[in-house]
Enzyme design. Structure first.
Site, short mmCIF file in Angstrom:
data_model
loop_
_atom_site.label_atom_id
_atom_site.label_comp_id
_atom_site.label_asym_id
_atom_site.label_seq_id
_atom_site.Cartn_x
_atom_site.Cartn_y
_atom_site.Cartn_z
N LYS A 151 0.85 -1.18 0.00
CA LYS A 151 0.00 0.00 0.00
C LYS A 151 0.89 1.24 0.00
CE LYS A 151 -2.65 3.35 1.91
NZ LYS A 151 -2.14 4.64 2.42
N GLU A 174 8.65 0.34 11.69
CA GLU A 174 9.76 1.29 11.68
C GLU A 174 9.12 2.66 11.82
OE1 GLU A 174 11.93 4.13 10.78
OE2 GLU A 174 12.04 3.39 8.71
N CYS A 177 13.10 9.95 9.57
CA CYS A 177 12.81 9.47 10.92
C CYS A 177 14.07 9.48 11.80
CB CYS A 177 12.20 8.09 10.88
SG CYS A 177 13.10 6.93 9.83
N GLU A 195 8.54 14.54 17.79
CA GLU A 195 9.12 14.49 16.45
C GLU A 195 8.46 15.55 15.57
OE1 GLU A 195 10.41 11.11 13.25
OE2 GLU A 195 8.36 10.98 14.03
#
Length: 503
Positions: free
Chosen positions: A195, A270, A304, A405
Site C-alpha cells: 500500500k 519502523e 525518521c 518528532e
C-alpha cells in the site's frame, strides 16, 4: 484530469506517465478501483494537482489479498527455485537502474525532494537493495541440531516464508521504502500487498509496471493506492494476511498493532525518532558542523532518523551552533526539479502546517531562532510547501519541540558540560524514541563507550545518515519493532520450523 507542472526539465517519458490514467496492480493486472473513485496527487513545489490515482477501499484490498493468497498457496512462486526468485529480483533492480532518471524525476515531482538527491541517493540505493536481496534468495537456510534427549534422532530446522505480507510505506522516501519492503519479502518467498502513501504514489505505480515487465508471477506483488482509513486499516486487519510491515508515525503504528491483533499477525514497525547528534570538544569541528547540518536538513528534515537534537559541549557550543546556522542560511530552497535546489518543499500542506506550528510553539516557549523560523504566511507566498532550514537555540528538555518528532528541517540545540558519559547518555536517551544517534569525537574510547550506552538502533560515529543494504536499520522503544535491511530483515518474513526424525 491532470495538470503537469510546466518545467522544461521534465522528460517526455515522465510527463507521459504522470498524465496517463493511473491504475493499481492486482493479480497481475492493472485495474481501477472497484468503486471508480480516485483522488488527487499534488506537486508540493506548487500546491497544484498533477495527477489522479485510484482510491482503494475494502473491496480492492480484499481482491489484492486474495490474489496474494492464491499466488502463495497455489501459484508457481513458492515452488520456484531460490535462484529463479533471485534472478527475478535482480532483473527488477536492472530495470529500475535503466529508468534511473525517470524515477528521480517522479520522486522530485511527487515528494518535493531535489532531483539531484533522488538521482544520487534514492534510486541507486533502491537498485542496490534489490540486488543485495536477490543474493540472499539462495542463502536462506536452516541448520542441523544435536539433541541431548535420549535416543537416536536426526533434527534440523527449516526457514520458510511467512506467507502473505501486507506492507504499508511512507511518503518521505517512496521508492526506497518500497525497495526496503519488497526486497527481503521477495527473497524469502512471500507474496505481497503493497500500500503506497497517498501523498506520493507515483514512483510505486511506475515500479508496478517494472514488476510486471520483469515477469513476476500473477499475484506475487500487488500495489494499491488509497488512504490509511480506507485501504491501510482493512489491509492490516485482513484475516488472510500473515504479516504486516509498516513504516510511518508512532501514532499510526499503534493503530496497526491493534488492527493486526485479530489473527495475531506478525508485525514489524519502523516508526519515529528524535535522534541526538552529540559533539565533543575534541571533534573535527568543521566536519562536525557540516555533518550536524546535513543530519537535520537532508530530505527537508523529513527523515525518521534526522539529527533533530543537537547536543554540543559548552566549550564549542557557540562555534558549532553559529556554524550550523550559517549553513542553514545559505541552503538554497526551491522546487526539486531545479538542479540548483539544495532543499525542496515539504511534502504536503498538512506537513507544512505541522512543521511551522512546531516552530511557532518553540518560539512561544522561549527558544531563540538563529536561522530560518519563518511562519506559515511568510513561506506560503511561494505557492508551495516551503519552510526555511531552522535552528532553535536555548531549548530545554520540557519544550514540545525537543520532546516530539517534528519531521521537518528544524534542529533544537542544547549544551552540556558534564564529562560523565553515563550522564551524557542519560540525556541522549531522555526521549520516547530510540532510532538513531551520532557521536562526533576523535577519541575512540569515548565513541565506543557512549555507543554502548545510547539506546538506539543505529549509532553513527563522525557521520550521520549512512545507509547500506547490508546495514540493519530500526529502533528501540517507541521507534518500532524489528529491523529493515541486512540479513536481519529476512527474519521479518520467515518462520522457523523444527523437524525431528527418530532413527
Amino acid at each position: 484530469m491532470a495538470t503537469l507542472p510546466v518545467d522544461s526539465r521534465v522528460s517526455a517519458r515522465t510527463a507521459d506517465f504522470i498524465t496517463q490514467k493511473h491504475r493499481m496492480f492486482i493479480g497481475g493486472r492493472f485495474v481501477f478501483a472497484a468503486s471508480g473513485k480516485s483522488f488527487p496527487v499534488y506537486n508540493p513545489a506548487t500546491g497544484e494537482v498533477m495527477a489522479h490515482v485510484p482510491e482503494a477501499e475494502t473491496e480492492d484490498v480484499d481482491r489484492a489479498v486474495r490474489a496474494a493468497r492464491e499466488a502463495f498457496d497455489h501459484g508457481p512462486w513458492t515452488r520456484m527455485k531460490p535462484s529463479e526468485r533471485g534472478r527475478l529480483i535482480w532483473k527488477l533492480g536492472d530495470l529500475l537502474e535503466q529508468h534511473l532518471d525517470e524515477f528521480a524525476e517522479l520522486e522530485s515531482l511527487d515528494n518535493g525532494k531535489p532531483v539531484t538527491v533522488a538521482r544520487a541517493a534514492d534510486v541507486p540505493l533502491a537498485v542496490d537493495m534489490f540486488r543485495y536481496m536477490a543474493g540472499w534468495a539462495t542463502k536462506i537456510s536452516g541448520s542441523t541440531l544435536s539433541l541431548s534427549f535420549p535416543g537416536d534422532f536426526h533434527s534440523y530446522t527449516l526457514r520458510e516464508p511467512v506467507g502473505v505480507a501486507a506492507q504499508i510505506i511512507p511518503w518521505n522516501f517512496p521508492l526506497l521504502m518500497a525497495a526496503w519492503k519488497l526486497g527481503p519479502a521477495l527473497a524469502a518467498g512471500c507474496t505481497i500487498v503493497l500500500k503506497l502513501a497517498e501523498q506520493t504514489p507515483m514512483s510505486g505505480l511506475r515500479l508496478a509496471e517494472l514488476i510486471h515487465e520483469a515477469g513476476f508471477p500473477e499475484g506475487v506483488v500487488n500495489v494499491l493506492t488509497g488512504f490509511g482509513e480506507g485501504a491501510g486499516a482493512p489491509l492490516a486487519a485482513h484475516p488472510l494476511v500473515d504479516k504486516v510491515a509498516f513504516t510511518g508515525s508512532t501514532e499510526v503504528g499503534r493503530l496497526i498493532v491493534q488492527a493486526a491483533a485479530g489473527n495475531l499477525k506478525k508485525v514489524t514497525l519502523e516508526l519515529g525518532g528524535k535522534s541526538p547528534a552529540i559533539i565533543f570538544p575534541d571533534a573535527d569541528i568543521d566536519k562536525a558542523i557540516a555533518g550536524a547540518a546535513s543530519a537535520i536538513f537532508f530530505n527537508q528534515g523529513q527523515c525518521c532518523c534526522a539529527g533533530s537534537r543537537l547536543m554540543v559541549h559548552e566549550k564549542i557550543y557557540d562555534q558549532v551552533v553559529e556554524g550550523v546556522s550559517q549553513i542553514a542560511g545559505k541552503i538554497k530552497v526551491g522546487p526539486g526539479m531545479d538542479p540548483t535546489t539544495e532543499m525542496g518543499p515539504l511534502v504536503s500542506d498538512e506537513q507544512f502546517n505541522r512543521v511551522t506550528g512546531y516552530i511557532n510553539s518553540g518560539i512561544e516557549q522561549g527558544a531563540q531562532v538563529l536561522a530560518g523560523g519563518k511562519s506559515a504566511g511568510d513561506q506560503n507566498q511561494r505557492g508551495g510547501y516551503f519552510v526555511q532550514p531552522t535552528v532553535l537555540a536555548k531549548t530545554t528538555p520540557e519544550m514540545k519541540v525537543v520532546k516530539e518528532e517534528i519531521f521537518g528541517p528544524v534542529v533544537c540545540a542544547q549544551s552540556f558540560s558534564d564529562s560523565d558519559l553515563d550522564r551524557i547518555a542519560e540525556d541522549a536517551n531522555n526521549t520516547a524514541f530510540g532510532l538513531a544517534s551520532s557521536i562526533w569525537t576523535r577519541d575512540l574510547s569515548i565513541a565506543h563507550k557512549l555507543a554502548s550506552r545510547i539506546r538506539s538502533g543505529t549509532v553513527w560515529v563522525n557521520c550521520h545518515n549512512v545507509f547500506d543494504a547490508s546495514l540493519p536499520f530500526g529502533g528501540y522503544k517507541q521507534s518500532g519493532w524489528g529491523r529493515e535491511m541486512g540479513e536481519e530483515a529476512l527474519r521479518n518474513y520467515t518462520e522457523t520450523k523444527a523437524v525431528t526424525i527418530a532413527l
